[in-house]
Design a protein around this motif. Structure first.
Motif, PDB file in Angstrom:
ATOM      1  N   GLN A 108       0.628  -1.233   0.024  1.00 26.88           N
ATOM      2  CA  GLN A 108       0.017  -0.123   0.086  1.00 26.88           C
ATOM      3  C   GLN A 108       0.854   1.269   0.100  1.00 26.88           C
ATOM      4  O   GLN A 108       0.513   2.209  -0.750  1.00 26.88           O
ATOM      5  N   ARG A 109       1.959   1.315   0.849  1.00 25.73           N
ATOM      6  CA  ARG A 109       2.845   2.256   0.839  1.00 25.73           C
ATOM      7  C   ARG A 109       3.628   2.524  -0.525  1.00 25.73           C
ATOM      8  O   ARG A 109       3.779   3.745  -1.064  1.00 25.73           O
ATOM      9  N   LYS A 122       2.676   1.864  -3.437  1.00 26.13           N
ATOM     10  CA  LYS A 122       1.686   2.152  -4.349  1.00 26.13           C
ATOM     11  C   LYS A 122       1.498   3.864  -4.339  1.00 26.13           C
ATOM     12  O   LYS A 122       1.283   4.625  -5.180  1.00 26.13           O
ATOM     13  N   ALA A 123       1.411   4.234  -2.963  1.00 28.89           N
ATOM     14  CA  ALA A 123       1.325   5.636  -2.546  1.00 28.89           C
ATOM     15  C   ALA A 123       2.391   6.417  -3.300  1.00 28.89           C
ATOM     16  O   ALA A 123       2.488   7.552  -3.595  1.00 28.89           O
ATOM     17  N   ASN A 142       2.451   6.714  -6.820  1.00 25.75           N
ATOM     18  CA  ASN A 142       1.523   7.729  -7.438  1.00 25.75           C
ATOM     19  C   ASN A 142       1.789   9.192  -7.031  1.00 25.75           C
ATOM     20  O   ASN A 142       0.870  10.134  -6.923  1.00 25.75           O
ATOM     21  N   ALA A 143       2.754   9.367  -6.573  1.00 30.78           N
ATOM     22  CA  ALA A 143       3.490  10.715  -6.055  1.00 30.78           C
ATOM     23  C   ALA A 143       2.553  11.147  -4.847  1.00 30.78           C
ATOM     24  O   ALA A 143       2.321  12.446  -4.939  1.00 30.78           O
ATOM     25  N   GLU A 144       2.001  10.292  -4.088  1.00 27.52           N
ATOM     26  CA  GLU A 144       1.251  10.808  -2.846  1.00 27.52           C
ATOM     27  C   GLU A 144       2.123  11.285  -1.879  1.00 27.52           C
ATOM     28  O   GLU A 144       3.079  10.885  -1.617  1.00 27.52           O
ATOM     29  N   ASP A 145       1.557  12.086  -0.988  1.00 28.33           N
ATOM     30  CA  ASP A 145       2.357  12.312   0.185  1.00 28.33           C
ATOM     31  C   ASP A 145       2.476  11.362   1.001  1.00 28.33           C
ATOM     32  O   ASP A 145       1.286  10.837   1.802  1.00 28.33           O
ATOM     33  N   VAL A 146       3.581  10.992   1.575  1.00 26.38           N
ATOM     34  CA  VAL A 146       3.716   9.949   2.575  1.00 26.38           C
ATOM     35  C   VAL A 146       4.629  10.296   3.714  1.00 26.38           C
ATOM     36  O   VAL A 146       5.547  11.176   3.508  1.00 26.38           O
TER      37      VAL A 146
END
Length: 509
Positions: free
Chosen positions: A270-271, A273-274, A277-281
């Motif tokens: 899950q992390r 993929k985040a 997808n250039a999501e803020d982590v």
């Protein structure tokens, strides 16, 4: 008939030769064991229970009697001195309580972790368990790569930012205890702080909310218990896994390992993929685990399994240490009203009626810090650590041949009159800022480059939880409960620290 006779004769010959080969191999092995005995028997130690098994029968008796095996090691230390040997089959381990040797070996990177001991927890009953993660990596270069990447996740600036999470999770415990106080039921403090510390590590390390106090049927606490039990059984009793009477327990432990590693794979994916997808982590441990995997991959090393190794390592170690320390601290405070009174007075002076503990408050809680350090002295989370001797050396006047394991135990040295006056007495004044510091005889988080990465994290969390608890509640220990230690790989209070809870008279919450 002739063919049948020929086959029968060849079967007889083969059986005879096979038995001869087995006999010769057994004799050869016995001679090798005898050679090892001759090599190390100049070092004192308790008499072996058995020529081949060495001291394994003693270990099994101690475990079956529910006694803390480290108490036996302490007795042997007091009888045989600062260096003594223990035998298991053809291997020899030396238990060392000499501060000079402790300093020399643990503080130096040239002594690797014991490959024999840590190989036992690479797999657990046929399944990969802690593998080649940060704690278990024997090779220094492999360990250093992982440690270098993980260090920023435990920097002082990052830890300061975790205070909100520490307060939030501790507040959940306070709310749960309020209900118990109102209903006048018994509180099992170990079970509850165990839920809180597991919630904290999952939140700050993996970005997952478990909220275990509201979901007591979660399988994770029991899975951790089973893994710790299996780990210690497999290390101390090599026959455990082969006994038909233990097959059910072995299967349960295997299922627990599968659960932790499957959960790890899910959260890591899950992390990942985040990130893709250039999501803020968050820059938490899970993100660092991904980064570690990428660097290992760049070096041509395995990475997927190492990610899971580190996940399981932090999942277990990140909560077990703090939960046990808090449980024992509450137990000892309950047994010593004068120490409890002084600790509560300090908490009231520092915190007043303020709900949250600030980062700046932690340094002002001097006496509470002494209480926590004294708790770690009597009940260290990292009971022992081991190093491998690659070359001949001398310890306390004894020549130590290369090729053996050296065991160090803070539990042993912390309970010796030689290092601590009246060692079984709970006395926080030992750690007063002006008191003399123990010389390499107190190391609850180990020492040197391989010391526990999360010790500051653990102590910050423990201070927040204990401070809020003492600020809000008065408590007393339920009479008749045992104050004995349960050894499950880490030390725990056997009775769980059963308490009656009530609101402080001055509490405004």
């Amino acid at each position: 008939m002739a063919l049948y006779q020929i086959v029968a004769e060849w079967t007889t010959y083969l059986t005879f030769y096979l038995l001869c080969a087995v006999f010769i191999a057994f004799v050869g092995y016995c001679l090798y064991v005898w050679h090892i005995h001759q090599k190390y028997d100049h070092i004192p130690g308790p008499p072996r229970d058995n020529f081949l098994l060495g001291h394994i029968p003693t270990f099994r008796r101690e475990m079956n009697s529910d006694r803390v095996i480290h108490d036996r090691f302490l007795e042997w230390t007091e009888k045989y001195g600062p260096v003594y040997r223990i035998n298991t089959f053809h291997t020899v381990s030396l238990v060392v309580s000499c501060p000079e040797a402790t300093k020399e070996i643990l503080m130096s990177p040239k002594y690797s972790k014991d490959p024999l001991a840590y190989k036992r927890i690479f797999h657990l009953f046929g399944l990969r368990f802690l593998g080649n993660g940060l704690v278990t990596a024997v090779d220094h270069d492999t360990w250093y790569k992982q440690r270098r990447i993980m260090d920023p996740a435990f920097s002082s600036s990052y830890l300061r930012g975790l205070m909100d999470t520490f307060n939030e999770r501790a507040e959940c415990l306070m709310q749960h205890l309020e209900v118990i106080a109102e209903e006048r039921t018994i509180a099992n403090m170990h079970r509850m702080v165990n839920c809180v510390t597991l919630d904290v590590i999952c939140k700050v390390a993996f970005g997952v909310d478990l909220d275990l106090l509201k979901h007591p049927d979660s399988p994770f606490p029991n899975a951790i218990d089973l893994c710790l039990q299996g780990m210690i059984q497999d290390i101390r009793d090599p026959f455990f896994r082969h006994s038909p009477w233990n097959r059910k327990k072995v299967r349960e432990i295997q299922e627990a390992v599968k659960l932790l590693r499957t959960t790890g794979a899910k959260w890591i994916n899950q992390r990942r993929k985040a990130v893709e997808n250039a999501e803020d982590v968050p820059k938490d441990i899970l993100t660092k685990i991904l980064k570690t995997a990428e660097e290992l991959k760049a070096d041509g090393e395995e990475n997927h399994e190492v990610m899971l190794d580190n996940f399981v390592t932090f999942f277990i170690a990140g909560q077990e240490t703090t939960a046990s320390q808090l449980s024992f601290a509450i137990m000892e405070l309950g047994r010593h009203p004068e120490i409890l009174k002084r600790t509560k007075e300090e908490v009231d002076e520092v915190l007043g009626t303020r709900r949250d503990v600030l980062y700046e408050d932690l340094g002002k809680l001097t006496y509470l810090t002494q209480v926590l350090k004294e708790t770690l002295r009597l009940y260290p989370p990292a009971v022992g650590t081991s190093r491998w001797i690659h070359e001949d050396t001398v310890i306390s006047g004894f020549k130590i041949p290369a090729g053996c394991s050296i065991l160090f135990s803070s539990y042993i040295t912390s309970r010796m009159e030689k290092f601590f006056k009246d060692p079984l007495k709970f006395d926080p004044e030992r750690f007063h800022p002006d008191a003399s510091k123990p010389y390499f005889s107190y190391y609850p988080f180990s020492l040197g480059p391989r010391s526990c990465l999360g010790q500051t994290f653990s102590q910050m969390e423990a201070k927040v939880v204990l401070t809020k608890f003492l600020q809000r509640f008065d408590f007393s220990l339920v009479p008749g409960q045992s104050f004995d230690i349960k050894d499950t790989g880490s030390l725990r209070p056997r009775s769980g620290v059963l308490c009656t809870i009530k609101h402080c008279a001055k509490s405004t919450f």
